[in-house]
Design a protein around this motif. Structure first.
Motif, PDB file in Angstrom:
ATOM      1  N   VAL A  29      -4.003  54.781 -51.472  1.00  0.00           N
ATOM      2  CA  VAL A  29      -3.959  55.838 -50.474  1.00  0.00           C
ATOM      3  C   VAL A  29      -4.799  57.011 -50.957  1.00  0.00           C
ATOM      4  O   VAL A  29      -4.614  57.506 -52.065  1.00  0.00           O
ATOM      5  CB  VAL A  29      -2.514  56.308 -50.219  1.00  0.00           C
ATOM      6  N   THR A  30      -5.734  57.451 -50.123  1.00  0.00           N
ATOM      7  CA  THR A  30      -6.576  58.603 -50.415  1.00  0.00           C
ATOM      8  C   THR A  30      -6.315  59.677 -49.374  1.00  0.00           C
ATOM      9  O   THR A  30      -6.359  59.404 -48.170  1.00  0.00           O
ATOM     10  CB  THR A  30      -8.064  58.219 -50.397  1.00  0.00           C
ATOM     11  N   CYS A  31      -6.069  60.884 -49.846  1.00  0.00           N
ATOM     12  CA  CYS A  31      -5.691  61.980 -48.958  1.00  0.00           C
ATOM     13  C   CYS A  31      -6.717  63.101 -49.050  1.00  0.00           C
ATOM     14  O   CYS A  31      -7.067  63.549 -50.147  1.00  0.00           O
ATOM     15  CB  CYS A  31      -4.307  62.497 -49.352  1.00  0.00           C
ATOM     16  N   PHE A  32      -7.218  63.550 -47.900  1.00  0.00           N
ATOM     17  CA  PHE A  32      -8.130  64.684 -47.829  1.00  0.00           C
ATOM     18  C   PHE A  32      -7.294  65.939 -47.615  1.00  0.00           C
ATOM     19  O   PHE A  32      -6.571  66.060 -46.621  1.00  0.00           O
ATOM     20  CB  PHE A  32      -9.142  64.474 -46.702  1.00  0.00           C
ATOM     21  N   VAL A  33      -7.399  66.870 -48.567  1.00  0.00           N
ATOM     22  CA  VAL A  33      -6.456  67.975 -48.615  1.00  0.00           C
ATOM     23  C   VAL A  33      -7.142  69.213 -49.175  1.00  0.00           C
ATOM     24  O   VAL A  33      -8.133  69.106 -49.919  1.00  0.00           O
ATOM     25  CB  VAL A  33      -5.236  67.571 -49.486  1.00  0.00           C
ATOM     26  N   VAL A  34      -6.647  70.395 -48.824  1.00  0.00           N
ATOM     27  CA  VAL A  34      -7.199  71.624 -49.384  1.00  0.00           C
ATOM     28  C   VAL A  34      -6.668  71.817 -50.799  1.00  0.00           C
ATOM     29  O   VAL A  34      -5.640  71.258 -51.194  1.00  0.00           O
ATOM     30  CB  VAL A  34      -6.851  72.846 -48.506  1.00  0.00           C
ATOM     31  N   GLU A  35      -7.354  72.646 -51.560  1.00  0.00           N
ATOM     32  CA  GLU A  35      -7.068  72.779 -52.986  1.00  0.00           C
ATOM     33  C   GLU A  35      -5.624  73.196 -53.253  1.00  0.00           C
ATOM     34  O   GLU A  35      -5.006  72.711 -54.197  1.00  0.00           O
ATOM     35  CB  GLU A  35      -8.032  73.803 -53.609  1.00  0.00           C
ATOM     36  N   ARG A  36      -5.067  74.084 -52.455  1.00  0.00           N
ATOM     37  CA  ARG A  36      -3.748  74.619 -52.805  1.00  0.00           C
ATOM     38  C   ARG A  36      -2.632  73.583 -52.682  1.00  0.00           C
ATOM     39  O   ARG A  36      -1.544  73.785 -53.212  1.00  0.00           O
ATOM     40  CB  ARG A  36      -3.415  75.853 -51.962  1.00  0.00           C
ATOM     41  N   VAL A  48      -6.589  62.081 -54.382  1.00  0.00           N
ATOM     42  CA  VAL A  48      -6.898  63.325 -53.668  1.00  0.00           C
ATOM     43  C   VAL A  48      -8.397  63.537 -53.593  1.00  0.00           C
ATOM     44  O   VAL A  48      -9.110  63.367 -54.585  1.00  0.00           O
ATOM     45  CB  VAL A  48      -6.220  64.531 -54.359  1.00  0.00           C
ATOM     46  N   VAL A  49      -8.871  63.905 -52.418  1.00  0.00           N
ATOM     47  CA  VAL A  49     -10.226  64.419 -52.228  1.00  0.00           C
ATOM     48  C   VAL A  49     -10.079  65.801 -51.609  1.00  0.00           C
ATOM     49  O   VAL A  49      -9.505  65.941 -50.515  1.00  0.00           O
ATOM     50  CB  VAL A  49     -11.075  63.513 -51.328  1.00  0.00           C
ATOM     51  N   VAL A  50     -10.557  66.820 -52.295  1.00  0.00           N
ATOM     52  CA  VAL A  50     -10.418  68.195 -51.816  1.00  0.00           C
ATOM     53  C   VAL A  50     -11.576  68.523 -50.869  1.00  0.00           C
ATOM     54  O   VAL A  50     -12.728  68.187 -51.146  1.00  0.00           O
ATOM     55  CB  VAL A  50     -10.396  69.182 -53.002  1.00  0.00           C
ATOM     56  N   TYR A  51     -11.258  69.148 -49.755  1.00  0.00           N
ATOM     57  CA  TYR A  51     -12.299  69.609 -48.835  1.00  0.00           C
ATOM     58  C   TYR A  51     -12.169  71.114 -48.650  1.00  0.00           C
ATOM     59  O   TYR A  51     -11.125  71.707 -48.893  1.00  0.00           O
ATOM     60  CB  TYR A  51     -12.210  68.882 -47.493  1.00  0.00           C
ATOM     61  N   GLU A  52     -13.247  71.744 -48.222  1.00  0.00           N
ATOM     62  CA  GLU A  52     -13.279  73.182 -48.018  1.00  0.00           C
ATOM     63  C   GLU A  52     -12.769  73.521 -46.612  1.00  0.00           C
ATOM     64  O   GLU A  52     -13.203  72.932 -45.628  1.00  0.00           O
ATOM     65  CB  GLU A  52     -14.696  73.714 -48.192  1.00  0.00           C
TER      66      GLU A  52
END
Length: 420
Positions: A29-36, A48-52
């Motif tokens: 499972v890969t989740c696109f999420v903000v840094e916080r 986790v893949v962090v997006y802006e």
């Protein structure tokens, strides 16, 4: 599985136990999420893949009607560059997305011909029920003076940015018509009995798995709070993690009203209010910046809550009646449904008078009908299946994708599957 989130705790937390259960069963499972929120998602065992993001998560959208609309539209596309780059050579078997700001997920799913499931942390929409329309009925502020002008330069600029972004991802010609939640599969994190107009929701497209609360209950050997030893009734008071105007003033008024009552009042503040803002505290009131709700609710007689869905479901999970003090329109809809089902009382700021909070607490803690309603919804939550059922539903979608038999609505709870 690729998961697209919305940058708010109340949207991310409900899905995490199901994602954890999928990882436990051997899925990636890969989740696109903000840094916080990245660390919280990693702690669930998810990649986790962090997006802006530029979404005003701290206080919520507070601009004009158009500015607020565009904030959601911008957020819908914010994960797209990161997702297209990360998944381009590593296509998932299924895409899941939150009900808010879902355009990136839906475009990629359509482009790659992938099954898609919406993750719904609150009251859902059906072809015959609109949460947006119900919220509009609850709006108490003044209507905007002017309708949105489709020729407004802000809209023109957004459309141009959107066009460039889609062109860079090779998605500019993909339509979204017929691809909304009402046409696909939905995983809803409330029991069906709480859903408004639940009779309009078919079991093929909507799986009501209930709240998945094991994430907050398990894995904490030491409680964050222990009850007083004198046997007094305990009341939990919290406005959750969402922004509420005049939050400190409202909490002060509650503390003043409950001062020297026979109940022990446990207040949680979150990150927007400090203890000093509440002033001197009476002896029966204790204030904490953070507590795990479960540690208090196990001993509580009532919960005074802002009517966030997560807070309400956690109270019902622990068989605790509620006094609801909603502010935002979605909270007012949730509070109305809770009152309709008999599990608590609602107090609205525009017509609440001194003494109403004490009266409401007396009512919810002393009425056998409220107790029976709370017990009934608790049983619905238990029967819904939680994280294990949520993982069953996702696996059924994958099975259908690969031509194997099985339907999400017909799957039993996984025999012997442990909860996360």
């Amino acid at each position: 599985m690729a998961v697209f989130t919305f940058p708010a705790y109340a949207h991310i937390a409900p899905a995490l136990p199901t994602l954890t259960e999928l990882v436990r069963r051997g899925h990636r499972v890969t989740c696109f999420v903000v840094e916080r929120f990245a660390d919280k998602v990693r702690a669930a065992g998810v990649d986790v893949v962090v997006y802006e993001s530029t979404f005003p998560w701290a206080d919520g959208p507070d601009g004009t009607l158009l500015e607020n609309m565009l904030a959601f539209f911008e957020e819908a596309l914010a994960p797209l560059p990161a997702a297209a780059a990360h998944l381009g050579d590593d296509r998932p078997d299924l895409i899941a997305h939150d009900l808010a700001a879902s355009e990136s997920a839906r475009l990629l799913a359509r482009n790659w011909d992938l099954p898609v499931v919406q993750l719904c942390p609150t009251i859902a929409d059906s072809p015959d029920f609109s949460m947006t329309e119900r919220q509009a009925q609850e709006a108490t502020g003044e209507a905007p003076a002017e309708p949105v002008d489709p020729q407004d330069p802000m809209i023109t600029e957004f459309v141009e940015r959107r066009g460039r972004l889609l062109a860079e991802a090779g998605l500019e010609d993909l339509p979204l018509e017929g691809f909304g939640a009402e046409h696909g599969d939905n995983l809803v994190f409330i029991p069906k009995a709480f859903q408004i107009a639940h009779e309009t929701f078919d079991d093929d497209r909507f799986s009501f798995v209930g709240p998945c609360l094991q994430y907050s209950d398990d894995g904490h050997p030491e409680p964050s709070w222990t009850p007083p030893g004198d046997g007094r009734e305990v009341v939990l008071l919290s406005l959750g993690s969402s922004y509420t105007p005049d939050q400190a003033e409202f909490l002060r008024s509650c503390v003043t009203e409950l001062a020297d009552s026979p109940r022990q009042v446990v207040v949680t503040l979150g990150h927007r209010v400090s203890a000093g803002e509440l002033g001197p505290l009476p002896g029966n009131v204790e204030v904490h910046q953070w507590l795990r709700y479960a540690d208090v609710l196990r001993h509580a007689a009532a919960f005074v809550t802002h009517a966030g869905m997560g807070s309400l479901m956690e109270a019902l999970h622990h068989r605790v009646p509620v006094v609801l003090v909603p502010y935002h329109v979605d909270q007012r809809v949730i509070a109305g449904r809770a009152v309709e089902l008999g599990v608590g009382r609602a107090l609205y700021r525009e017509d609440t008078r001194p003494g109403d909070l004490r009266t409401a607490l007396d009512e919810v803690t002393g009425d056998v009908r409220v107790r029976a309603a709370v017990d009934a919804l608790h049983d619905h939550i238990e029967a819904a299946g939680g994280a294990a059922r949520g993982a069953d539903v996702v696996e059924a979608l994958l099975s259908r994708r690969h031509g194997r038999t099985g339907r999400a609505s017909a799957l039993p709870h996984s025999a012997g599957a442990s909860r996360p």
